[in-house]
Every structure is written in C-alpha cells, then in structure tokens.
Enzyme design. Structure first.
Site, PDB file in Angstrom:
ATOM      1  N   HIS A 214       0.822  -1.210   0.000  1.00 28.76           N
ATOM      2  CA  HIS A 214       0.000   0.000   0.000  1.00 28.76           C
ATOM      3  C   HIS A 214       0.856   1.259   0.000  1.00 28.76           C
ATOM      4  O   HIS A 214       0.560   2.226  -0.691  1.00 28.76           O
ATOM      5  CB  HIS A 214      -0.943   0.015   1.216  1.00 28.76           C
ATOM      6  CG  HIS A 214      -2.269  -0.594   0.916  1.00 28.76           C
ATOM      7  ND1 HIS A 214      -2.444  -1.949   0.857  1.00 28.76           N
ATOM      8  CD2 HIS A 214      -3.478  -0.051   0.637  1.00 28.76           C
ATOM      9  CE1 HIS A 214      -3.717  -2.208   0.555  1.00 28.76           C
ATOM     10  NE2 HIS A 214      -4.357  -1.072   0.421  1.00 28.76           N
TER      11      HIS A 214
ATOM     12  N   LYS B 254     -10.315  -7.173   7.950  1.00 29.97           N
ATOM     13  CA  LYS B 254     -11.054  -7.373   9.188  1.00 29.97           C
ATOM     14  C   LYS B 254     -10.809  -6.175  10.081  1.00 29.97           C
ATOM     15  O   LYS B 254      -9.737  -5.581  10.039  1.00 29.97           O
ATOM     16  CB  LYS B 254     -10.629  -8.670   9.880  1.00 29.97           C
ATOM     17  CG  LYS B 254      -9.192  -8.648  10.390  1.00 29.97           C
ATOM     18  CD  LYS B 254      -8.858  -9.902  11.150  1.00 29.97           C
ATOM     19  CE  LYS B 254      -7.405  -9.928  11.600  1.00 29.97           C
ATOM     20  NZ  LYS B 254      -7.139  -9.201  12.850  1.00 29.97           N
TER      21      LYS B 254
END
Lengths: 185, 279
Positions: free
Chosen positions: A39, A104
């Site tokens: 990322h 999550k």
C-alpha cells in the site's frame, strides 16, 4: 440469515451501490492482494503522479499476507489482516477507481467518508479462518513487488469467496450497528 | 548432570512450530462449541462454526490455522542439572524455528522495524528462559500474531485505582479494540511486578488451558468478573455483534513496588496456539 449476493469483478458503481451492511456476498473473478508495504508503494506512486503496476479500476484489494503454498496448493492459508493500518492509503486508491476492500476490523471515519464519495465498499472476511478461506482461491500469481515476500501483490482468482458488507456507500457501519444490538447495560 | 544434545532441541522446536500452527488445542475447540451453544447472534454462530471447520481443515491437511503464523515465542524451563552438548541453547532454538517455518510452509513475519524488510526466516525467536531444579528441559512454543499483539498494552496505574481500576482498564481496552484483535479473544492480565514483569506474566497467563480456574480464589473471582463484563460489551465473534467477545480471561499477580501498580494486558486472538514438550 439473508441470502447470499453473487458478484463478479470488476465491479461497477451500480454493483456496489446496491450493497447494504450485513449483506452476505460471494465474490468471483479476480481480486488483488495488498497489505502494509504494498500500500505504501502504491500510494507513493500516485503521489508522484505515476501509474500503478496493476489496474485497480473496478477492482477489489484483499488485505492478506498468505502463508507459503505447499506443493499442489494454489495458495497457503489466506485469511484477512487487520485493516486500519491501510486507512492512510485507502481514500487515494478509491479516488482512482478501487471499488472494494476486504479485511477485518474497523475503518477510520475518513475511509468511511471516502467510500461514500467514491462509491466503494468494505467487506469483512473471517479473520483467523485461513485454511477455510484458501479453499475459495483457485489461482494465485505474484504481479508486483515480489521482493516483499508475503506482502507482494498477488492476483487471485476466486470462486464463491465469502465476505460480509461492513461499510456501504451510504456510510453505514456494521461493526457499530452489530455491537449496539448486542450490548447490555 | 544430564547431557542433552543441542540438535535434539532443534528437532523438537521445529516439530512444535509446525504442530502448534496446524493443530488448535482441544481446550480452544471446546470453548468454541460451548460458546456456540450460548451465542445469540446468527452471524456470531456462523462465524464460530467456520472457526471449528477451519481448525478441522488445518489439522487434516496440515495447513496453518491462520496465515499469520506469528513471531515465534518460546518459554523454556531449563533444569539446572542439564548440560547441553554440541551447541548452545539459543542457536539450537533459533535453528529449530528456522527449519520449522521453512519446512512447515509457515509464514515468515519478522522484519526490521523501520525499513520493514522481511528477514526471511522468522528469526529471531523471542526466548524466555527460567532456570529450574532438575535435569529436564520444558519448552513451550506459542506463535503470536500481530493483530492481537497490537491491541495489547502495558500501563503503570496509580495504586489508588486499585482492583476496580484494573478491571475497568482491561474491559475498556477490549471495548476499544473492537473487531481488531480477531475476537473471540483470550485475555492475559499481568498485575504487579515491574514494567517488564507485568508484560511477561500477562503473556505467560495466555498459556493456561481455557476453562481452567485460577488456583487463587480471589483471582479466579476477578477473572470471572472481567469475563462477564467483556461479554456484555456486544462485540461478538469478529466484532460483528454478539455475546462471545472473549473465551477466557487469565490473570496473574505478583508483588510490586509501594509506589506502583503495573498492569499488562496481552490480547490473544481466537487462534490461541501453543504446544509444549519436555525433554
């Protein structure tokens, strides 16, 4: 339990706009993996005005660093990692067409706002169910940043990959709603 | 004096690395089933079912329960009458971890804190050694994932906050952690000692079997009280709402300085993995 909605990538605005928090979705087609280190690299490229090594328009990024595949396996265990660490980077990726994220754990308000603005959704997969989830992944291929090891970007082909919509394009949050429903005192 | 070959330690550590990551303990599986029966949330029930199924697949196919196969944490009780031959203990253990993670297809997660460069073999393992009487070595291996470790805290409380202050801190931390540490969790609580001692006993408390009672009745009572409060928070399996937020709370307590009340909370995800061997 509600019925399962079947979706195939790439996703359009219409695909994600009809999703609501709590919907059970079964994903099919190609999804990309990416976590902390990948990322940061994607974000930095966009910051410098450069193109990305993958076309993320209409795509989904799955926050996962799988364990190594044993001989004969498409992938090792492959459950989601905690998503908030990607919060810094996610709005920028949505601004160039990312439609879905799988992970999550809670997202920050700025990410939830970006999902409304750019029409994207956040799905939860069951954390810690790595062996079970791997069954839905049919193919895996590293497409960028091989040097990152488990953090490399992989192109996955999935069949009926099970997820739940946690944040939708209306700014709703299943984590908040779900907990409110069961809190006592 | 009993001689033990260093390569025997390596072989056992290698085996523990693999077994701990493939086979979830019976105590954890029993807790999943018990809480499944009591869970009110349909989504919560479904998740607990998936966790039971996931554990079954992992054992049958010898694949990791979770892809985060952790940093390797070892608690070693070394008998003072043991004489290690053919190598040193630290290197024997590190080599066992290296081999176990490589040959067991386990993920290597150790990296440099700033460059984030993966070190490639999941060493260095974190090794805690206690010298004990006798001529045996007991090795407990507990892989620890990053998601739940990130939600853990050490805090130096003001002594005036007392027992209630400790309970409130723990419950609030679990509340704030929400879905992040992969609930249902096991919560290790270390009270007293010093800054580092509190963290050590909190982590060690995680190794106790789920469902075991603290031998100290006052601490057993405290464990029950904290667990009850946590399971009223509504967080539930994976934070999607429900009754099953934690499977157990394990408290340990040691004396501390007259000025201090150290508290450590070590959060463990539902993949509460650990295996041990005595050589």
């Amino acid at each position: 339990m509600p019925e399962t909605i079947k979706l195939t990538t790439p996703l359009s605005d219409q695909d994600v706009e009809k999703l609501r928090i709590g919907d059970k979705v079964s994903l099919n087609g190609v999804i990309y993996t990416g976590r902390d280190a990948a990322h940061k690299r994607l974000f930095d490229l966009l910051d410098q005005g450069e193109s990305l090594p993958i076309d993320i328009k209409g795509q989904i990024i799955y926050y996962v660093g799988p364990s190594p595949a044993k001989p004969g396996q498409a992938i090792g265990s492959a459950g989601p990692t905690t998503s908030y660490r990607m919060d810094t980077y996610s709005p920028k990726l949505m601004s160039v067409g990312l439609k879905g994220m799988i992970g999550k754990g809670n997202r920050g308000q700025e990410v939830i706002d970006a999902m409304v603005k750019y029409k994207a959704v956040y799905f939860a997969a069951v954390g810690g169910a790595g062996s079970l989830i791997a069954k839905a992944i049919k193919k895996s291929e590293i497409v960028a940043y091989e040097d990152l090891g488990p953090e490399a970007i992989r192109k996955l082909e999935v069949e009926d990959f099970p997820v739940i919509v946690v944040n939708d394009t209306r700014g709703e949050d299943l984590y908040q709603k779900g907990v409110e429903q069961y809190r006592r005192e | 004096m009993r001689e033990i070959e260093a390569n025997k330690i390596t072989a056992q550590v290698k085996r523990l690395c693999m077994e701990a990551n493939y086979d979830l303990g019976e105590d954890v599986l029993k807790a999943f089933k018990d809480y499944y029966a009591a869970e009110e949330s349909p989504a919560g029930k479904e998740i607990l079912e998936q966790l039971i199924e996931n554990a079954r697949i992992a054992t049958d196919e010898k694949t990791p329960i979770c892809q985060d196969t952790g940093l390797a944490i070892l608690f070693i009780e070394l008998g003072q009458d043991v004489h290690l031959v053919g190598g040193d203990l630290n290197e024997a253990v590190q080599e066992g971890v290296r081999q176990g993670y490589q040959e067991g297809y386990l993920r290597k997660s150790s990296c440099h804190p700033f460059t984030r460069k993966n070190l490639g073999d999941n060493t260095p393992a974190i090794i805690h050694i206690e010298l004990v009487p006798g001529d045996k070595i007991n090795i407990k291996f507990a892989p620890k994932g990053g998601g739940s470790e990130n939600m853990s805290r050490v805090v130096m409380l003001t002594p005036a906050v007392g027992r209630q202050g400790v309970i409130d801190y723990v419950v609030n931390l679990i509340k704030e952690s929400g879905s992040n540490p992969c609930p249902p969790t096991v919560v290790g609580v270390g009270i007293g000692g010093t800054f580092e001692r509190a963290a050590y006993i909190a982590k060690k408390a995680l190794l106790r079997p789920i469902g075991s009672k603290n031998p100290d009745p006052e601490l057993a009572q405290m464990e029950e009280e904290i667990l009850e409060k946590i399971n009223k928070l509504g967080i539930g399996p994976q934070g999607l709402g429900g009754r099953t937020t934690s499977l157990a709370v394990h408290v340990d307590l040691v004396p501390c300085h007259i000025a201090s009340l150290p508290l450590a909370v070590n959060v463990q995800c539902h993949a509460a993995r650990h295996k041990e061997v005595t050589i």
